[in-house]
Design a protein around this motif. Structure first.
Motif: not given
Length: 196
Positions: A1-7, A15-19, A23-26, A29-37
């Motif tokens: 977050i710090r890196t993104a906001l500074n740059d 940002l969203t966090e979940g299992l 987040i795969f369902d999210g 559904n188009g709720d986010v651009d990409f996920i880490l899963a």
């Protein structure tokens, strides 16, 4: 977050966090651009890129998993009081091997859909779980928990960056994926993220 906001000081981030399964369902559904899963299901609607492959450990208090740093065999793990993530797609974060998942779920004393609740049950000695070291780094550093590598078979899990196949990337989303990949690579290179 710090890196993104500074740059990108004018960027507005969500940002969203979940299992992984949630987040795969999210993403679908188009709720986010990409996920880490971890171990997301293969799906033609998505493009998956491997970021990290990491070993899985049996994690718990010394009373449950022992004071040894020696590996523990999978059959021994099955004799311990197991606390696992909820069954189904959520459990894929531990391993994507169906036979192993089935045996774990059959023996699990408790299944949860919360990382915080899982950490609480581990620290209180209710049970142990299978997880990478990065999930419990603070608890391992403090000595509250012990981690033993699971072998026979050697269990590993894979972290993917996942995007929708037909989503048109924006300049900002491309920059954010680049930042995330760089941070993960740095954590691996410095040894903060165990991949051995």
């Amino acid at each position: 977050i710090r890196t993104a906001l500074n740059d990108y000081p004018r960027a507005r981030l969500f940002l969203t966090e979940g299992l992984s399964g949630v987040i795969f369902d999210g993403l679908l559904n188009g709720d986010v651009d990409f996920i880490l899963a971890y171990n997301p299901p293969a799906d033609q609607r998505t493009v998956r890129e491997v970021l990290v492959e990491e070993p899985v450990y049996c994690v718990g208090t010394r009373d449950l998993v022992g004071d040894s740093r020696e590996p523990i065999e999978f059959e021994e793990v099955l004799q311990l009081p197991l606390v696992l993530l909820k069954s189904g797609v959520l459990a894929r974060s531990q391993t994507d091997k169906p036979y192993i998942l089935s045996r774990l779920e059959h023996k699990a004393r408790l299944q949860l859909a919360s990382v915080a609740a899982t950490l609480g049950t581990l620290e209180s000695g209710i049970g142990c779980t299978l997880a990478p070291k990065v999930l419990v780094k603070d608890q391992l550093d403090s000595g509250a928990l012990v981690a033993r590598r699971v072998v026979e078979p050697d269990l590993r899990r894979t972290l993917f960056m996942v995007r929708l196949t037909d989503a048109a990337p924006t300049a900002l989303s491309e920059e954010m994926t680049s930042i995330v990949k760089g941070l993960v690579k740095n954590a691996v290179d410095t040894g903060d993220w165990d991949t051995a």
